[in-house]
Design an enzyme around this catalytic site. Sequence first.
Site, PDB file in Angstrom:
ATOM      1  N   SER A 265       5.372   2.428   8.120  1.00  0.00           N
ATOM      2  CA  SER A 265       4.037   2.438   7.526  1.00  0.00           C
ATOM      3  C   SER A 265       3.928   1.353   6.471  1.00  0.00           C
ATOM      4  CB  SER A 265       3.777   3.795   6.883  1.00  0.00           C
ATOM      5  OG  SER A 265       4.558   3.924   5.707  1.00  0.00           O
ATOM      6  N   LYS A 266       2.711   1.123   6.068  1.00  0.00           N
ATOM      7  CA  LYS A 266       2.439   0.155   5.018  1.00  0.00           C
ATOM      8  C   LYS A 266       3.240   0.474   3.754  1.00  0.00           C
ATOM      9  CE  LYS A 266      -1.285   0.020   1.825  1.00  0.00           C
ATOM     10  NZ  LYS A 266      -0.539  -0.584   0.748  1.00  0.00           N
ATOM     11  N   ARG A 267       3.348   1.757   3.468  1.00  0.00           N
ATOM     12  CA  ARG A 267       4.094   2.186   2.282  1.00  0.00           C
ATOM     13  C   ARG A 267       5.562   1.758   2.329  1.00  0.00           C
ATOM     14  NH1 ARG A 267       1.758   5.994  -1.140  1.00  0.00           N
ATOM     15  NH2 ARG A 267       3.812   6.395  -2.026  1.00  0.00           N
ATOM     16  N   ASP A 270       5.843  -1.817   1.311  1.00  0.00           N
ATOM     17  CA  ASP A 270       5.717  -1.969  -0.143  1.00  0.00           C
ATOM     18  C   ASP A 270       7.016  -1.563  -0.828  1.00  0.00           C
ATOM     19  OD1 ASP A 270       3.131  -2.618   0.431  1.00  0.00           O
ATOM     20  OD2 ASP A 270       2.284  -0.684  -0.162  1.00  0.00           O
TER      21      ASP A 270
END
Length: 509
Positions: A265-267, A270
């Site tokens: 996921s994008k998380r 990050d």
Amino acid sequence: MSKKVRVRFAPSPTGGLHLGGVRTVLFNYLFARQHDGDFIVRIEDTDQNRFVKGAEAYIFECLQWCGLNPDESVLHGGPYVPYRQSERKEIYRQYAEQLIKDGRAYYAFDTPAELERMRDLLKTKGSSSLQYDHHVRMNMNNSLRLLPEETQQLLDAGTPYVVRIKINPDEFVPFTDMIRGEISFDTNAVDDKVLLKADGMPTYHLAVVVDDFLMKITHAFRGEEWLPSAPVHILLWQYLFGLENMPQWAHLPLILKPDGNGKLSKRDGDRLGFPVYAMDWADPVTKEITKGFKEIGFLPEAFINLLAVLGWNDGTEQEIFSMEELITKFNIEKVHKGGAKFDFEKAKWFNHEWIKKLDVSHYAERVKNIFESKGISIADDAYLKKVMELVKERCTLLPDFFTQGIFFFQAPATVDTTSIQPKWDEKKNMFFVELIKSWQLSTLWNSAELEISFKELAAANQLKTGELMLPLRIMLVGGKFGPGVFEIASAIGKESTIKRIEYTLALLQ
RNA sequence: GCCGCGUUGGUCAAGAGGUUAAGACGCCUCCCUUUCACGGAGGAAUCACGGGUUCGAGUCCCGUACGUGGUACCA
């Protein structure tokens, strides 16, 4: 004669374009190209709550950067306009009504509160399923239980309703997946999915099959997360258009996070410090920017390459593939069944390989922009390319050209004199003083000549060249890195070379 | 919980009953390079487990475990 191959990518415009999304596009695109087929992009914007402004245009920018251009889309036009589902609302309604007429779907008037009550009841009864299906539908507020007049009354009164598919129990829905082979579902486990929402919009389930039929899609490749709803789609095909017209399915494996478990996921990006989106995505409301592969310095060739071999390979040892090679060699049936953990280190390796492989002119413009964004204006493009040629094998990401090449454009900001100092003495100092004099008079300023004169002078002073080259390097570039010293001296020119030597000599005093 | 899908080194993976179980990334050692990188040579590290079938199983079957996806008027 078989039908012309037509495939589609059907994104929802809800935000950044994820790696996995690009790979889905890629596999579709590759398949279309190798069969001389058409690649369609259809925008699935049926959920008005999740619609994000700008996301649609952004998707097309990403596709363009990747070199995955559609033959038909909202942007490119085509014979089956409109390609935006929100503009096809009325079409879906007709099919929903058709289904009701045929007894394959029904009106459901249940309010959210009633649905919740049903689930609570099932929970207390210890039921293994909380689905709206044949077990419960005759207790609910729908046209199956109501008398026709009652239903008509509710409809006439404008009561909000949804249309649900009527799934018959005890049936088997088998189908062939191009990657997974034979798969079969038991209808007892599938619920009466909503086909048409209360706002009149179709759900994905109705919209895909209607549009795939109308747009003459022959092959449907999508993420594995769709596998559980495949029976609904197949039943819909059966009821509406006939199984013989149904596209061939392929459910692609998921891309997993590198550590731990779960979908990437994008998380995770990050958290672990790498991008997950193809390009920078700026959230229109929070203004938060999520980094993209393009912006951190990936080449589209590398991005495509690494995605292609994440879950697929041609059975040989080849790992570096151009788009052209992928088009001829790709084989959907050789795609893996299992998910693959994403490895950013390997991703960078692909970029490194492509930087080395491609002529620098392919990406010189982007490198130029990097320099200029950092305040170094590039007046001479030919010089930039020469520098890039010199340092490219040391660069993994495009911004590395800046750190690896900055000293070709300006004197190093800091000089690592501590690496010179320990072995520095007056004899070496004298050598460099003489070197300056000698080079000052030099008329042939090229690396070969420079090296010869340097070595001759060293010999004359009874010094080992090896002990002098590192100091010279540090004087010119500031540290222990970079291409051949004489190449550098040759490139930056006589004036800069001498200035940098003088500067460090002064520092060493 | 229920349903589906999956499982070869740390990661990506080749492998379609008989192989010393490829290759790549990463890691380590050495060579090349009087820097860094590139390149080259080498090294450590793998068939989830248990039962079958078979002369023989990473490969076929069953079970278990684990992972993953779905279970929305989201896609």
